[in-house]
Design an enzyme around this catalytic site. Sequence first.
Site, PDB file in Angstrom:
ATOM      1  N   SER A 224       0.787  -1.293   0.006  1.00 18.72           N
ATOM      2  CA  SER A 224      -0.074  -0.029  -0.112  1.00 18.72           C
ATOM      3  C   SER A 224       0.737   1.154  -0.002  1.00 18.72           C
ATOM      4  O   SER A 224       0.464   2.247  -0.612  1.00 18.72           O
ATOM      5  CB  SER A 224      -0.971  -0.084   1.281  1.00 18.72           C
ATOM      6  OG  SER A 224      -0.346   0.180   2.384  1.00 18.72           O
ATOM      7  N   ARG A 228       1.347   2.727  -4.220  1.00 17.68           N
ATOM      8  CA  ARG A 228       0.262   3.895  -4.600  1.00 17.68           C
ATOM      9  C   ARG A 228       1.436   4.861  -4.750  1.00 17.68           C
ATOM     10  O   ARG A 228       0.975   5.671  -5.893  1.00 17.68           O
ATOM     11  CB  ARG A 228      -0.228   4.247  -3.088  1.00 17.68           C
ATOM     12  CG  ARG A 228      -0.840   5.209  -3.099  1.00 17.68           C
ATOM     13  CD  ARG A 228      -1.174   6.128  -1.637  1.00 17.68           C
ATOM     14  NE  ARG A 228      -1.196   5.061  -0.506  1.00 17.68           N
ATOM     15  CZ  ARG A 228      -2.367   4.661  -0.472  1.00 17.68           C
ATOM     16  NH1 ARG A 228      -3.376   5.089  -1.126  1.00 17.68           N
ATOM     17  NH2 ARG A 228      -2.385   3.587   0.646  1.00 17.68           N
ATOM     18  N   ASN A 232       1.160   6.659  -8.797  1.00 17.24           N
ATOM     19  CA  ASN A 232       0.700   7.929  -8.969  1.00 17.24           C
ATOM     20  C   ASN A 232       1.553   8.696  -9.835  1.00 17.24           C
ATOM     21  O   ASN A 232       1.288   9.365 -10.714  1.00 17.24           O
ATOM     22  CB  ASN A 232       0.271   8.553  -7.546  1.00 17.24           C
ATOM     23  CG  ASN A 232      -0.852   8.413  -7.019  1.00 17.24           C
ATOM     24  OD1 ASN A 232      -2.017   9.146  -7.603  1.00 17.24           O
ATOM     25  ND2 ASN A 232      -1.210   7.684  -6.115  1.00 17.24           N
TER      26      ASN A 232
END
Lengths: 294, 129
Positions: A224, A228, A232
Amino acid sequence: MASEAGSYANAGEYISHHLTNLTYGKLEAGATMCDGSTLETTQWVLGACSAEFNQMGFWAFHVDSMIWSVLLGAIFLFTFWRVGMKATQGVPKGMQNFVETIVEFIDSQVRDTFHGKNPWIAPIALTVFVWVFLSNLMDIIPVDLIPYTLELLGVKYQKIVPSTDPNITLGTAVFVFFLMIYYSFKVKGFGFIKELSFTPFNHWIFVPFNLFLELVGLIAKPFSLGLRLFGNLYAAEMIFILIALMFGAGIFFAVFGGVLQMAWAIFHIMVIPLQAFIFMVLTIVYLSQAHEDH
Amino acid sequence: MVFQQARPKPVPRPSAWRLVTCQAVTALILGLAVAVVIPDVWFEVMLAGALCVVAQSYFTWRSLRHFGSRYTALFVVATSQGLFGKWIILAAGLIPVWVTQPDLNATTMLLVVVVLNTLSAMLAPILVK
């Protein structure tokens, strides 16, 4: 831009070139080199084309990502050290004011989120925040500027945003994961294993089921964090590259591309600190959970 | 009196398990339909369907575990863990099957995963209350 220079055959090659890292790795004997020759003995080499990178396999190092990471870390350490050495009492000005604002911001976040006692958490959070922020900030630099300049100097591949490399983001996440495991055992001892085995159902018959639930949650933590950030920033860089393609399609598309670049850069200015902030908050929360002993 | 004292009311925990039930029923219907039309891939559909239901159950449980916590960061982190945990379960369930059982149709399994997860994403605003 690059299309005008005529150095790329098509848009796909331009995108692929911009998404390829400068890689140092092991080429086995028999590997095909860029000039078409065959390697006679196994060697560690700095790859010269994507065909060589693809043959390097797992043990390949993204040299550009590593150099930029270390450089940005050094900039952070040097700047903060210099400000710390020259810090004066009274109303802070200039760089000292900026650094104090960041330190106070991180300190308040740690005080709000971390409920244990550990003097290392705030420095870790500060390091993570500033380093991820600086890594993300590299995305604002025009996509062709540094890679093209270095290409003129003979360095063919260069990716300057460390957080668009999953090796870097997952590496940082794994560092946080090891800290979590370390503090979990340090604070709880074997109570950590007990916590994994007897949560949420406090009966020995449910131990395998509890372990499944908790281990999935434990493994999800570094993913996570790392995926992430990577997702992005990689997507953002891809959009910058796609917009940059418009510069080679005539004056109208070039002007339109310039407007789009500006718009995306302005939007990205919000994404850069946000992603650094999320990474930092998650790090603090994970370390806080590691310190909670029920 | 200008200001009246008000006691904060707890936010009711959303009911998200209907989504899992819906996914399970869809997987079952899909499995039965495929068993009639294309019996060769019946097992793949059921296996991928079961895996999806387990993963969605994990997501629902984990993300709502800290619902209503005083520390909102815990809820955010739990949701994030649930999301990534769901895909870890799917990956850890599917990849070993694809590697060890090359006879099974990987495309069908992937398709079932995509269909069931897209369905649950589309129905979530209606079913989660």
